[in-house]
Design a protein around this motif. Structure first.
Motif, mmCIF file in Angstrom:
data_model
loop_
_atom_site.group_PDB
_atom_site.id
_atom_site.type_symbol
_atom_site.label_atom_id
_atom_site.label_comp_id
_atom_site.label_asym_id
_atom_site.label_seq_id
_atom_site.Cartn_x
_atom_site.Cartn_y
_atom_site.Cartn_z
ATOM 1 N N ASP A 108 -1.745 4.334 7.717
ATOM 2 C CA ASP A 108 -1.835 3.339 6.526
ATOM 3 C C ASP A 108 -3.371 3.419 5.811
ATOM 4 O O ASP A 108 -4.306 4.081 6.413
ATOM 5 C CB ASP A 108 -1.357 2.017 6.668
ATOM 6 N N ILE B 126 3.420 8.190 -0.384
ATOM 7 C CA ILE B 126 3.399 6.976 0.225
ATOM 8 C C ILE B 126 4.917 6.443 0.643
ATOM 9 O O ILE B 126 5.720 6.978 -0.320
ATOM 10 C CB ILE B 126 2.353 5.932 -0.126
ATOM 11 N N GLN B 127 5.066 5.339 1.043
ATOM 12 C CA GLN B 127 6.137 4.480 1.160
ATOM 13 C C GLN B 127 6.180 3.283 0.263
ATOM 14 O O GLN B 127 5.524 2.113 0.554
ATOM 15 C CB GLN B 127 6.667 4.143 2.566
ATOM 16 N N GLU C 110 7.103 -0.246 1.438
ATOM 17 C CA GLU C 110 6.267 -0.620 2.433
ATOM 18 C C GLU C 110 4.917 -1.065 1.986
ATOM 19 O O GLU C 110 4.009 -1.550 2.840
ATOM 20 C CB GLU C 110 6.136 0.204 3.594
ATOM 21 N N SER C 111 4.367 -0.668 0.783
ATOM 22 C CA SER C 111 2.935 -1.002 0.267
ATOM 23 C C SER C 111 3.058 -2.111 -0.560
ATOM 24 O O SER C 111 3.808 -2.442 -1.221
ATOM 25 C CB SER C 111 2.630 0.548 -0.679
ATOM 26 N N HIS D 238 -2.677 -2.371 0.067
ATOM 27 C CA HIS D 238 -2.171 -1.812 1.316
ATOM 28 C C HIS D 238 -1.059 -0.661 1.010
ATOM 29 O O HIS D 238 -0.110 -1.050 0.357
ATOM 30 C CB HIS D 238 -1.624 -2.819 2.221
ATOM 31 N N ASP E 229 1.482 2.514 2.674
ATOM 32 C CA ASP E 229 1.813 2.905 3.709
ATOM 33 C C ASP E 229 2.094 4.401 3.552
ATOM 34 O O ASP E 229 2.854 4.587 2.883
ATOM 35 C CB ASP E 229 3.383 2.167 4.086
ATOM 36 N N LYS E 230 1.394 5.304 4.544
ATOM 37 C CA LYS E 230 1.416 6.546 4.353
ATOM 38 C C LYS E 230 2.930 7.239 4.789
ATOM 39 O O LYS E 230 3.514 6.448 5.528
ATOM 40 C CB LYS E 230 0.407 7.216 5.126
ATOM 41 N N LYS F 67 2.716 9.823 8.962
ATOM 42 C CA LYS F 67 1.838 9.035 9.744
ATOM 43 C C LYS F 67 0.821 9.733 10.528
ATOM 44 O O LYS F 67 0.265 9.379 11.362
ATOM 45 C CB LYS F 67 2.667 8.044 10.754
#
Length: 194
Positions: free
Chosen positions: A41, A85-86, A89-90, A107, A109-110, A113
Motif C-alpha cells: 500500500d 489500486i483497489q 479499500e482506499s 491511503h 491499497d495496491k 501487493k
C-alpha cells in the motif's frame, strides 16, 4: 570498436548513488505532498489550511487515477497511477494537527501487493525503486513464504539491473555444473540454457 567507459569503482558508485539520492530527495521535497509506501500500500499526506473542512475538499480515487485538492483551486495531486489500486479499500481523511493546521491523508491499497511504485502519479518525478530497503517496508511483517518471494524478487531485480543472472538462472547453471562434473564424458559445448 568504441571504448566503453570503465565501470565505476565501489567508491565512485557510492558517490553517484549518494548524488542520485540527493537529487531524488530534492525532487520529492518540491512536491506539494509527502508519500511513503509499503510493498502492498501507499500513504500520502498534504498540508491543508486549518479553516478547511472535509466538504471543502475534492478527492476522487479510481482504480487508475487520483485527484485531490481544495474545491476551486489547483489540485494538490491529479494524475494517472503507475499501477492499479483497489478503490474500495482506499480511503482519505482530513485530520487536525496539534499546530492548528490540517492534513489530508490518502491511503491507497495496491492491487498488486508485490510491486514498488516509482511515483504516486506518472507525471511526478520517479524514485529509484531498486534502492528501497526491505526493512523500510516492514518485510518482517510478512509471513515466511511471502517474505521469501519478495526478497527473491528484489534480488532478481537488482541482478537484472546489473546484467547478472537471476536466482533461477543461477540455480540452473549450478545444476548444469554439477551434472557436467558427474558426466565428464558428455559434450556440453553446444548446450544452451532455456
Amino acid at each position: 570498436m568504441a571504448d566503453r567507459p570503465p565501470s565505476p569503482t565501489p567508491e565512485e558508485r557510492k558517490k553517484l548513488d549518494a548524488e542520485a539520492k540527493v537529487k531524488e530527495l530534492e525532487e520529492q521535497s518540491k512536491l506539494p505532498y509527502k508519500w511513503t509506501q509499503q510493498i502492498g500500500d501507499l500513504d500520502l499526506t498534504a498540508p491543508i489550511p486549518g479553516n478547511m473542512k472535509g466538504r471543502d475538499l475534492d478527492v476522487k480515487i479510481t482504480k487508475t487515477t487520483l485527484k485531490a485538492g481544495i474545491k476551486g483551486q489547483e489540485p494538490i495531486i491529479d494524475g494517472t497511477l503507475p499501477h492499479p489500486i483497489q478503490p474500495d479499500e482506499s480511503t482519505w481523511t482530513l485530520e487536525t494537527l496539534s499546530s492548528g493546521g490540517k492534513e489530508l491523508n490518502i491511503h491507497l491499497d495496491k492491487a498488486n501487493k508485490m510491486e514498488w511504485w516509482p511515483h504516486v502519479v506518472t507525471s511526478a518525478p520517479k524514485i529509484d525503486t531498486s534502492k528501497i530497503q526491505p526493512e523500510n517496508s516492514k518485510l518482517s511483517d510478512l509471513d515466511g513464504e511471502t517474505r521469501g518471494m519478495v526478497e527473491k524478487m528484489m534480488y532478481d531485480q537488482r541482478q537484472k539491473e546489473m546484467g547478472k543472472p537471476s536466482s533461477d538462472e543461477e540455480k540452473k547453471m549450478e545444476m548444469l555444473k554439477k551434472f557436467q562434473a558427474q558426466h565428464p564424458e558428455m559434450d556440453f559445448s553446444k548446450a544452451t540454457m532455456g
